[in-house]
Design a protein around this motif. Sequence first.
Motif, PDB file in Angstrom:
ATOM      1  N   UNK A  54       0.798  -1.225   0.000  1.00  0.00           N
ATOM      2  CA  UNK A  54       0.000   0.000   0.000  1.00  0.00           C
ATOM      3  C   UNK A  54       0.834   1.281   0.000  1.00  0.00           C
ATOM      4  N   UNK A  55       2.163   1.175   0.035  1.00  0.00           N
ATOM      5  CA  UNK A  55       2.996   2.385   0.040  1.00  0.00           C
ATOM      6  C   UNK A  55       2.670   3.349  -1.106  1.00  0.00           C
ATOM      7  N   UNK A  56       2.383   2.861  -2.327  1.00  0.00           N
ATOM      8  CA  UNK A  56       2.083   3.793  -3.419  1.00  0.00           C
ATOM      9  C   UNK A  56       0.802   4.608  -3.218  1.00  0.00           C
ATOM     10  N   UNK A  57      -0.034   4.222  -2.252  1.00  0.00           N
ATOM     11  CA  UNK A  57      -1.279   4.942  -2.000  1.00  0.00           C
ATOM     12  C   UNK A  57      -1.107   6.039  -0.945  1.00  0.00           C
ATOM     13  N   UNK A  58       0.114   6.218  -0.467  1.00  0.00           N
ATOM     14  CA  UNK A  58       0.412   7.287   0.494  1.00  0.00           C
ATOM     15  C   UNK A  58       0.696   8.567  -0.285  1.00  0.00           C
ATOM     16  N   UNK A  59      -0.004   9.624   0.054  1.00  0.00           N
ATOM     17  CA  UNK A  59       0.114  10.895  -0.658  1.00  0.00           C
ATOM     18  C   UNK A  59       1.398  11.613  -0.261  1.00  0.00           C
ATOM     19  N   UNK A  60       2.115  12.096  -1.242  1.00  0.00           N
ATOM     20  CA  UNK A  60       3.319  12.894  -1.000  1.00  0.00           C
ATOM     21  C   UNK A  60       3.213  14.182  -1.817  1.00  0.00           C
ATOM     22  N   UNK A  61       4.182  15.055  -1.642  1.00  0.00           N
ATOM     23  CA  UNK A  61       4.240  16.244  -2.480  1.00  0.00           C
ATOM     24  C   UNK A  61       3.460  17.434  -1.948  1.00  0.00           C
ATOM     25  N   UNK A  62       3.032  18.297  -2.857  1.00  0.00           N
ATOM     26  CA  UNK A  62       2.445  19.586  -2.484  1.00  0.00           C
ATOM     27  C   UNK A  62       1.144  19.444  -1.707  1.00  0.00           C
ATOM     28  N   UNK A  63       0.292  18.478  -2.078  1.00  0.00           N
ATOM     29  CA  UNK A  63      -0.980  18.332  -1.374  1.00  0.00           C
ATOM     30  C   UNK A  63      -0.752  18.012   0.099  1.00  0.00           C
ATOM     31  N   UNK A  64       0.164  17.107   0.351  1.00  0.00           N
ATOM     32  CA  UNK A  64       0.443  16.723   1.738  1.00  0.00           C
ATOM     33  C   UNK A  64       1.018  17.897   2.519  1.00  0.00           C
ATOM     34  N   UNK A  65       1.799  18.730   1.878  1.00  0.00           N
ATOM     35  CA  UNK A  65       2.390  19.890   2.549  1.00  0.00           C
ATOM     36  C   UNK A  65       1.332  20.900   2.978  1.00  0.00           C
ATOM     37  N   UNK A  66       0.150  20.852   2.360  1.00  0.00           N
ATOM     38  CA  UNK A  66      -0.932  21.768   2.718  1.00  0.00           C
ATOM     39  C   UNK A  66      -1.687  21.323   3.967  1.00  0.00           C
ATOM     40  N   UNK A  67      -1.516  20.064   4.347  1.00  0.00           N
ATOM     41  CA  UNK A  67      -2.229  19.530   5.496  1.00  0.00           C
ATOM     42  C   UNK A  67      -1.560  19.952   6.803  1.00  0.00           C
ATOM     43  N   UNK A  68      -2.389  20.081   7.836  1.00  0.00           N
ATOM     44  CA  UNK A  68      -1.874  20.446   9.151  1.00  0.00           C
ATOM     45  C   UNK A  68      -2.688  19.736  10.217  1.00  0.00           C
ATOM     46  N   UNK A  69      -2.021  19.264  11.257  1.00  0.00           N
ATOM     47  CA  UNK A  69      -2.692  18.591  12.355  1.00  0.00           C
ATOM     48  C   UNK A  69      -2.913  19.570  13.503  1.00  0.00           C
ATOM     49  N   UNK A  70      -4.144  19.617  14.004  1.00  0.00           N
ATOM     50  CA  UNK A  70      -4.429  20.529  15.122  1.00  0.00           C
ATOM     51  C   UNK A  70      -3.722  20.083  16.403  1.00  0.00           C
ATOM     52  N   UNK A  71      -3.432  18.799  16.506  1.00  0.00           N
ATOM     53  CA  UNK A  71      -2.773  18.285  17.707  1.00  0.00           C
ATOM     54  C   UNK A  71      -1.261  18.494  17.674  1.00  0.00           C
ATOM     55  N   UNK A  72      -0.697  18.552  16.448  1.00  0.00           N
ATOM     56  CA  UNK A  72       0.740  18.774  16.285  1.00  0.00           C
ATOM     57  C   UNK A  72       0.951  19.832  15.204  1.00  0.00           C
ATOM     58  N   UNK A  73       0.543  21.065  15.476  1.00  0.00           N
ATOM     59  CA  UNK A  73       0.540  22.116  14.441  1.00  0.00           C
ATOM     60  C   UNK A  73       1.920  22.475  13.895  1.00  0.00           C
ATOM     61  N   UNK A  74       2.970  22.200  14.644  1.00  0.00           N
ATOM     62  CA  UNK A  74       4.319  22.574  14.205  1.00  0.00           C
ATOM     63  C   UNK A  74       5.077  21.393  13.593  1.00  0.00           C
ATOM     64  N   UNK A  75       4.392  20.281  13.436  1.00  0.00           N
ATOM     65  CA  UNK A  75       5.017  19.106  12.826  1.00  0.00           C
ATOM     66  C   UNK A  75       4.450  18.864  11.432  1.00  0.00           C
ATOM     67  N   UNK A  76       5.283  18.319  10.577  1.00  0.00           N
ATOM     68  CA  UNK A  76       4.808  17.910   9.262  1.00  0.00           C
ATOM     69  C   UNK A  76       3.904  16.695   9.441  1.00  0.00           C
ATOM     70  N   UNK A  77       2.786  16.704   8.726  1.00  0.00           N
ATOM     71  CA  UNK A  77       1.839  15.596   8.821  1.00  0.00           C
ATOM     72  C   UNK A  77       2.479  14.310   8.293  1.00  0.00           C
TER      73      UNK A  77
END
Length: 214
Positions: A54-77
């Motif tokens: 399932x590794x190829x189904x993990x999103x990478x790149x610009x879309x993923x960089x737009x995501x943010x976690x409210x629990x870890x706002x200063x960490x990359x998702x």
Amino acid sequence: MSDEEKLLERLTAYLSDDQKHTLHIYGHGASGKSTFARKLQLILGEERANLLATDPYVIVGEYRDLLSSKDFPHQKVTAYLPAVHELSSLERDIRALQSGLDILTIGTAWASSLRLSAQKPILIVEGMSAAFLPKNLFDLSICFHTDEGTELERRLARDTAVRGRDVHWIRQAHTSRRQQYEHYYKMYQEEADFLISQTEEGFGIDKISNGLGK
């Protein structure tokens, strides 16, 4: 006979009844799930068992960089959040195989695209993404985990050699990965039929559900 050999023997017996089976092998990164999945496929026979990573189904790149976690706002998702996975595409491909349609897997920089035949009775779905899929897709589930130190050691060995990643980057990302695993992903361990720990001390079976499968 080791615990790993006993489990492989038990799974082989369960999956050798001439029925169609779909199982998922999931867990956090570097927990040993990929190695075990491949061992199981080879024991069952590549002519009988498909292995869908399932590794190829993990999103990478610009879309993923737009995501943010409210629990870890200063960490990359990280991939411990369902939003980082193309789950609808993965589910579509699994259902296609189950309904008799061959699929072409997604190629990556470290794995070539393969054609999976729906004529094979056994489908092993392996990878982090599998934890987030509907449970009724599978009749057996196996979850792997390991301690923080072992995970880091394995990541350093694998990601530098296979994925060409920088040692400093791996170490830097490790803390946030582990924190997000504990917060978002660890809960899925309890849903598995088998919970496996793989550490430097060896292969351990932490949990076996009542019976195999549903």
